[in-house]
Design an enzyme around this catalytic site. Structure first.
Site, mmCIF file in Angstrom:
data_model
loop_
_atom_site.group_PDB
_atom_site.id
_atom_site.type_symbol
_atom_site.label_atom_id
_atom_site.label_comp_id
_atom_site.label_asym_id
_atom_site.label_seq_id
_atom_site.Cartn_x
_atom_site.Cartn_y
_atom_site.Cartn_z
ATOM 1 N N HIS A 1 4.368 -0.426 -0.145
ATOM 2 C CA HIS A 1 5.748 -0.089 0.246
ATOM 3 C C HIS A 1 5.794 0.335 1.713
ATOM 4 O O HIS A 1 6.677 -0.055 2.478
ATOM 5 C CB HIS A 1 6.268 1.080 -0.601
ATOM 6 C CG HIS A 1 6.657 0.711 -2.011
ATOM 7 N ND1 HIS A 1 7.625 -0.228 -2.295
ATOM 8 C CD2 HIS A 1 6.232 1.179 -3.212
ATOM 9 C CE1 HIS A 1 7.779 -0.312 -3.624
ATOM 10 N NE2 HIS A 1 6.932 0.520 -4.203
ATOM 11 N N GLU B 1 9.078 -4.007 -4.395
ATOM 12 C CA GLU B 1 8.011 -4.031 -5.410
ATOM 13 C C GLU B 1 7.093 -5.237 -5.209
ATOM 14 O O GLU B 1 5.917 -5.196 -5.573
ATOM 15 C CB GLU B 1 8.603 -4.054 -6.823
ATOM 16 C CG GLU B 1 9.148 -2.712 -7.274
ATOM 17 C CD GLU B 1 8.080 -1.618 -7.364
ATOM 18 O OE1 GLU B 1 7.080 -1.818 -8.064
ATOM 19 O OE2 GLU B 1 8.257 -0.570 -6.727
ATOM 20 N N HIS C 1 -0.579 0.933 -4.154
ATOM 21 C CA HIS C 1 0.811 0.557 -4.444
ATOM 22 C C HIS C 1 1.758 1.133 -3.386
ATOM 23 O O HIS C 1 2.524 0.416 -2.753
ATOM 24 C CB HIS C 1 1.194 1.059 -5.844
ATOM 25 C CG HIS C 1 2.594 0.729 -6.239
ATOM 26 N ND1 HIS C 1 2.904 -0.359 -7.026
ATOM 27 C CD2 HIS C 1 3.776 1.321 -5.952
ATOM 28 C CE1 HIS C 1 4.218 -0.416 -7.211
ATOM 29 N NE2 HIS C 1 4.778 0.602 -6.570
ATOM 30 N N GLU C 2 1.674 2.439 -3.186
ATOM 31 C CA GLU C 2 2.582 3.081 -2.217
ATOM 32 C C GLU C 2 2.312 2.576 -0.803
ATOM 33 O O GLU C 2 3.239 2.428 -0.006
ATOM 34 C CB GLU C 2 2.468 4.605 -2.282
ATOM 35 C CG GLU C 2 2.867 5.223 -3.629
ATOM 36 C CD GLU C 2 4.236 4.798 -4.143
ATOM 37 O OE1 GLU C 2 5.163 4.589 -3.326
ATOM 38 O OE2 GLU C 2 4.382 4.655 -5.377
HETATM 39 ZN ZN ZN Z 1 6.867 0.875 -6.295
#
Ligand code: ZN
Length: 501
Positions: A268, A294, A264-265
């Protein structure tokens, strides 16, 4: 005119660098700072932020933006310079509408509120938070009142993080999701769940970290311009476009936590690392909005990271790293385990299918509070009812209900929950568009190759930085409007198969 553009840009870069410097301090606070350093650190971060703010609202910036109006209009809308002037003007006008005294008072109130919440939550004491949350609601309404041109009270609060999306858009979007997802969750809950015990064996920390980072690098996270550390809550911090760091947390008895948190990170971070360096430290050298950010993190975490093709490649590698734990677990069992759906009361632990329902509930409560349909003191009761209605489960204690998330206790009420769902919805739209351009993407994923996909995201999304609002970006990438259709279809196809619906 070129001189004035340069002067504006120089001023903005100084402001951007002050903010990046504040990020270094915050990152250190989250990773390595000893606890007693907190008070001085808060003062130092606040100083840098105040300096950045003062530099930004300088009347000279306003004059430059005025002088550059016709120059901006003579340039193509999507050019770096026109976009820089346009987006800076929008930010500037927003800042100028809200009086500095009000802002300071609101910030001070929120700092107190957050502190009280850290005490109230462990004690399960919502009563203590009622007068504070009432005050937060009042401040949030007052903030919105500084924008008299709004159609709905929530609009200015939403546009702080997701420019271009209105309350009316979100009412429709969450309504569609709720209508489709509530029955889907009910159908899934009536089926026997998969055996996911393989994920809850002992997985040594160092090996977990190494595997997660190896996959993040494969996706395109550049470790010459990034690194990973541990923190209590996973987060991505940028100090420039060439220094974008992620953090993760590891639970040795839970393989999902660090792995999916890291993917997830990394999503980003890959976004930020691929914004063109010419835009660095300017207001357009960032991700487009919180929701678009997101859409990148969830893209890599879920659409890729929880997909079958990815695990066809990655699972043998994972088995090599954890032979004792996974040698006898077939790929199919593992795939079903990482995609198990289980309605729970905790948002951050939610799976792909129930996650948006947690957000729908919170967004709708924000609307109810702002419009005065629900009183702060009634929240625990309403929370309980809605949770049962949407998820089929309800918290027994307020600490797992209305006190569960820090969002309303550390920030405003309004605009704090839509970005997660916008991210889900857009991630499915991006994936569909990428597949149309490159049907070979799933086959490449099964080979451990993600360059085509990552390049498509860079060319279509990353490269624009913060030039466009959500509707503008969606139109450029897909030729249409924001729609829940593709996301719902993605969930339906995937989970109908997994759960024999
Ligand atoms: Zn996030």
């Amino acid at each position: 005119m070129e001189e004035r553009v340069q002067e504006l840009k120089n001023r903005l870069v100084e402001i951007g660098d002050l903010k990046y410097a504040a990020s270094v301090l915050t990152w250190d606070q989250r990773t390595y700072m000893p606890p007693e350093g907190a008070e001085s650190r808060a003062r130092q971060v606040a100083l840098l932020q105040r300096l950045a703010h003062e530099k930004f609202i300088d009347p000279r910036v306003g004059r430059l933006l005025e002088d550059l109006r016709s120059h901006e209009e003579s340039l193509p809308y999507d050019s770096d310079t026109a976009s820089l002037i346009r987006v800076t003007r929008r930010d500037y006008q927003r800042e100028m509408k809200v009086p500095a005294d009000f802002k300071a008072e609101f910030d001070e109130h929120m700092a107190r509120s957050y502190h009280q919440w850290t005490l109230a939550r462990p004690e399960d004491d919502f009563g203590r938070m009622v007068p504070i949350l009432e005050k937060t609601l009042e401040y949030s309404r007052q903030y919105a009142d500084y924008f008299p041109e709004k159609d709905h009270i929530i609009d200015p609060l939403v546009s702080i993080s997701d420019e271009g999306v209105t309350g009316a858009d979100l009412v429709q979007l969450f309504g569609e999701l709720r209508e489709n997802l509530v029955p889907m969750v009910q159908a899934i809950a009536s089926q026997p769940g998969p055996d996911d015990s393989c994920l809850y064996q002992h997985f040594p920390r160092e090996k977990q970290l190494a595997f997660g980072l190896e996959m993040a690098e494969r996706f395109g996270y550049d470790l010459d311009r990034g690194r990973e550390d541990l923190s209590a809550h996973p987060v991505t911090s940028a100090f420039s476009l060439s220094d974008v760091r992620i953090t993760t947390r590891v639970k040795e008895k839970n393989l999902k936590e660090a792995l999916f948190g890291t993917l997830h990170e990394a999503g980003h971070a890959i976004y930020t690392q691929n914004i063109p360096s010419e835009l660095e430290s300017t207001p357009i050298g960032l991700g487009a909005t919180a929701g678009v950010h997101e859409s990148q993190s969830r893209f890599w975490e879920n659409l890729v990271g929880r997909s079958r093709p990815f695990w066809e490649f990655a699972y043998p590698r994972l088995q090599d790293i954890f032979p004792d734990q996974l040698r006898d677990v077939p790929l199919e069992t593992f795939y079903r385990a990482i995609n198990s759906v289980e309605p729970s009361v905790i948002r951050t632990a939610a799976d792909e299918v129930t996650y948006s329902l947690h957000c729908a509930m919170r967004f709708e409560l924000e609307m109810d509070l702002l419009e005065g349909r629900v009183e702060v003191a009634e929240l625990p009761e309403v929370w309980h009812e809605r949770s049962l209605e949407y998820l089929g489960v309800a918290p027994e204690e307020n600490r797992d209900g209305v006190l569960q998330d820090m969002n309303w206790y550390s920030d405003r009420i309004g605009g704090l929950y839509q970005h997660y769902t916008l991210g889900n919805v857009m991630s499915a739209m991006w994936y569909e568009a990428a597949l149309e351009a490159h049907p070979e993407i799933p086959d490449e994923a099964a080979e451990g190759q993600f360059d085509t996909l990552r390049r498509w995201l860079t060319e279509n999304i990353h490269t624009h930085g913060r030039k466009f609002t959500i509707p503008e970006l969606v139109e450029r990438v897909t030729g249409g409007e924001l729609t829940t259709e593709l996301y719902l279809r993605y969930l339906d196809t995937k989970y109908s198969t997994l759960y024999d619906l």
